[in-house]
Write a protein that holds these residues in place. Sequence first.
Motif, short mmCIF file in Angstrom:
data_model
loop_
_atom_site.label_atom_id
_atom_site.label_comp_id
_atom_site.label_asym_id
_atom_site.label_seq_id
_atom_site.Cartn_x
_atom_site.Cartn_y
_atom_site.Cartn_z
N ASP A 199 7.73 99.04 25.49
CA ASP A 199 6.66 98.19 24.95
C ASP A 199 6.94 97.82 23.49
O ASP A 199 6.79 96.66 23.10
N ALA A 200 7.32 98.80 22.66
CA ALA A 200 7.61 98.54 21.25
C ALA A 200 8.81 97.62 21.11
O ALA A 200 8.85 96.73 20.24
N GLY A 201 9.80 97.80 21.96
CA GLY A 201 10.98 96.94 21.91
C GLY A 201 10.63 95.50 22.21
O GLY A 201 11.10 94.57 21.53
N LEU A 202 9.80 95.28 23.25
CA LEU A 202 9.41 93.91 23.59
C LEU A 202 8.59 93.30 22.46
O LEU A 202 8.74 92.11 22.14
N ALA A 203 7.73 94.10 21.85
CA ALA A 203 6.93 93.59 20.73
C ALA A 203 7.83 93.18 19.57
O ALA A 203 7.62 92.12 18.94
N ALA A 204 8.86 94.00 19.30
CA ALA A 204 9.80 93.68 18.22
C ALA A 204 10.56 92.39 18.54
O ALA A 204 10.76 91.53 17.68
N PHE A 205 10.95 92.24 19.78
CA PHE A 205 11.69 91.03 20.19
C PHE A 205 10.81 89.80 20.02
O PHE A 205 11.23 88.78 19.45
N ASP A 206 9.56 89.87 20.53
CA ASP A 206 8.67 88.71 20.45
C ASP A 206 8.35 88.36 19.00
O ASP A 206 8.22 87.17 18.65
N ALA A 207 8.23 89.39 18.13
CA ALA A 207 7.95 89.13 16.72
C ALA A 207 9.13 88.39 16.07
O ALA A 207 8.94 87.45 15.28
N MET A 208 10.35 88.77 16.39
CA MET A 208 11.51 88.11 15.82
C MET A 208 11.65 86.69 16.34
O MET A 208 12.04 85.77 15.62
N ARG A 209 11.29 86.49 17.62
CA ARG A 209 11.36 85.13 18.16
C ARG A 209 10.38 84.22 17.43
O ARG A 209 10.70 83.07 17.11
#
Length: 867
Positions: free
Chosen positions: A64-74
């Motif tokens: 979950d944290a990884g996906l959140a980090a990815f979406d934030a960078m996008r």
Amino acid sequence: KALIAELLASPSGASEGALLRIAVTAARARLGSVDPILARCEKLHGVTPRLAMTTAVLQGRGPDAGLAAFDAMRARAGAGGAAADWDVARAGLLEAAGRPEAAAAWGAVADANPASVAIQLAALSAKSMWTDPKAVARAADRLKELTGETGVMWRLSRARLLLQSPDASDKDAAEAAELLSSVVRDAPDNVHAHILLSRALQLTGDAAGIEAHLQEALRLAPGNTSIALDLARLAQSRGDTEEARRRIETVLAAKSVDPQEAEGAAYILAAQGDLQRSADLLQRLVREQRADASATLELSRLYARAGRVDEAIRMSESLLDAPTAQVVEHTAGLYASVGRTADSDRLIRALDTLQLPAGEADLVRARHAARWGSPGAATAAYRAAVVAAPARADAWSAFAEHAVAIGDKSVLSETLDDPRAAAADPVAFARSIRALCEFALADPGLRQLLLGAMRDPAQRPAVTAALRAIAQDWSDPAKRASTAKTVRALAEANVKFVVLQMVAVDLCAQTTERNSALEFSRRTAAAFPNNAEAAHQWAELLASAGRWSEALDAARTWRDRADPRDAAPDELIARVLLRLGRGKEAAVALAPRVAAALARPQADEAVLVTHAVTLLRTGDVEGLQRLLRQLAAASERWRSLPLSVGPDFLGTPAEAVAWLRACAELVPQDDTTTRIFLAQAWIVAWKSLRTPELLAESKKLLAEILASPQPPATAHFLAGTLAEASGDTAAAEAAYGSALRANPEFGQARNNLAMLLADGGRWQDAVDHARRVVAASPRSPQALDTLAHALRAGEKFDEARTRIGEAIRLDPVNPAWQVELAETLADARDADALNAVLQTIRSMEEDGVVLSRGLKERIERVRLRQK
């Protein structure tokens, strides 16, 4: 660390790929924070999908944290980078995290970019994508348009899609094989193509092709343990256990074994009888928390096979929070095996709450009913399955196989006549030999033979030939020996088909080749070391031959191979121990089975009868009486069932008396039928053991029955047999006459009277009675023997020889008719023919045919007359 510091300080920096590889290496080697490397990469190359994905993996604390980090960078990247690249990266991240939405993400990105070969290939390479067959089909179709007819990936994808369908037909398998064959021609070094083609050929029945393509795949990828495991499965299926074990050892010697491959290896080890090592493999997966539901389920099955039912139940129950049809079926069976019927029924009802393919729940119900319920309930469930899923070939196959298993011609016709079953290969095969199928239904052994052929196309030529030979000639007793040899030759030419071996043994055992049957059965049991039924057949043949010590060893072998829940091996072990005079050991061997048998007395009658005999033979007569009273109170059948036990099984005369007195307590005075059975049991015991008490009880009981107003003919007949055995021929003749007056069609009474008259010199009256018996039963060897005996008494030797010859033709394995022929030839002074018959009798004995003491005495008298 120094190199990383130097790289970060360099004004020119490095490529994005190099920086990200360094970051991954540093993280794995735990060289400190990777944040400076990632920051340097972003500064030099901007926020890219590749950087976002790497950051999500290395910095995210969980999926979950990884996906959140990815979406934030996008979001921070704004318009930077192509949208498709971001979508592919996010789908890959979902895939790596094992998220359920990964399949939808791959399908969406493939649909949104129909002109991109790379994206279609990436989507089709994702494991999750294959949970959505429609999305796969769309991607494969697009690849075909983009790469043309010669494209490899679309052909692989289309073939794989055809093969993984649960409703795959023979036509689907043939189409997949054609596609994959073309791929192998165009790209011979494509490992995946060879693997898939082997699976397609498995469905089409090309055994040689399967192995050839797996061997080629392993040559191209020598370290691929999955291919080695497939080759192990193939070796195991053809009976080459040594090759299978060698392949398994290769798999297990690999540095890292995939959990699914470990599970597959465990399954083969279990099939080879190595339950402990199989369980160890699966237990390790469970301890390491790498076991998926299928591995846990397989471990539960292993526990059940090893008799550790409580552990099996606990393991299986751990899967009930997210149950599958397999879990429900297995757990319900475990509950049923320990008498938890309500829990079992509750689980079977719970199938309706699961999201299952059409017909699946009904198939589970059918299999459960066939094992733990009734044939009628199983038939109804199979019928419901094909109604719910008329296009499912596996449902029709299972329905047809069930019809064969229960021997129901009408149910088999129902499946064979339904046009919707045409796609089911076993049904098509059964249709092609329909008359032989219907013939096979009458015999349990032939039904198993037919089932083997329905399930395995490789068996069909040999099985068809065997069934045809039996159907054509077995009904003629004179041709049975040659038929048995024909089937045995087929078995010896097809040694991998265990049921064919067992049918050959059974046929030989029904001819004069008893010793040959025993030897063939021993070899079959040895050749199939994990087959319980082969060991069972061997043990029963040894027991029937009276070879008790050998039978005990064979019965223990059967027990070691059988399902621990099966009480039959322990019952046979106890029975053989009783024959050996080891009553206490018999009681100990059977003790663990008694409680379950008492809970299901109708299903476990043999266990309870043998248990009753162990009570008798260990001196617990009161326990015997309590047991029989308990059983008779529950079912009237138990009034007469114990009376079928022969005196040779009961031990001493005193024990026989105790048994029969316990049985007598169960029989009411007004139950004439059972009282006659009781009288017969007393008489049989007296004829065998010859004690005054047994004779007195026999006479007393018969007198009571005959004193009734209208005693049945059977009572007079028994009185006749008792008088004849006592040497009172006048009383015997009178009793047989009374039996015939009560019932003129009583053939056995007339037959005995004819024998009595012939031995008393009244041969003409004897012939008259014997001819009437033969007229009523022209195919009865016993009636023909009696007529021959009466004719011999009147020195009508030619007709006597003809009549006894007819008896021999009808029943060539019974030595009694040969002895009658020898006596006839001795009286006729035909020395040459007599010598030939005596040699036939000697050969029968050498082949394992057992002669009774009476027959041996008669033969000895004939031989003395020769001198």
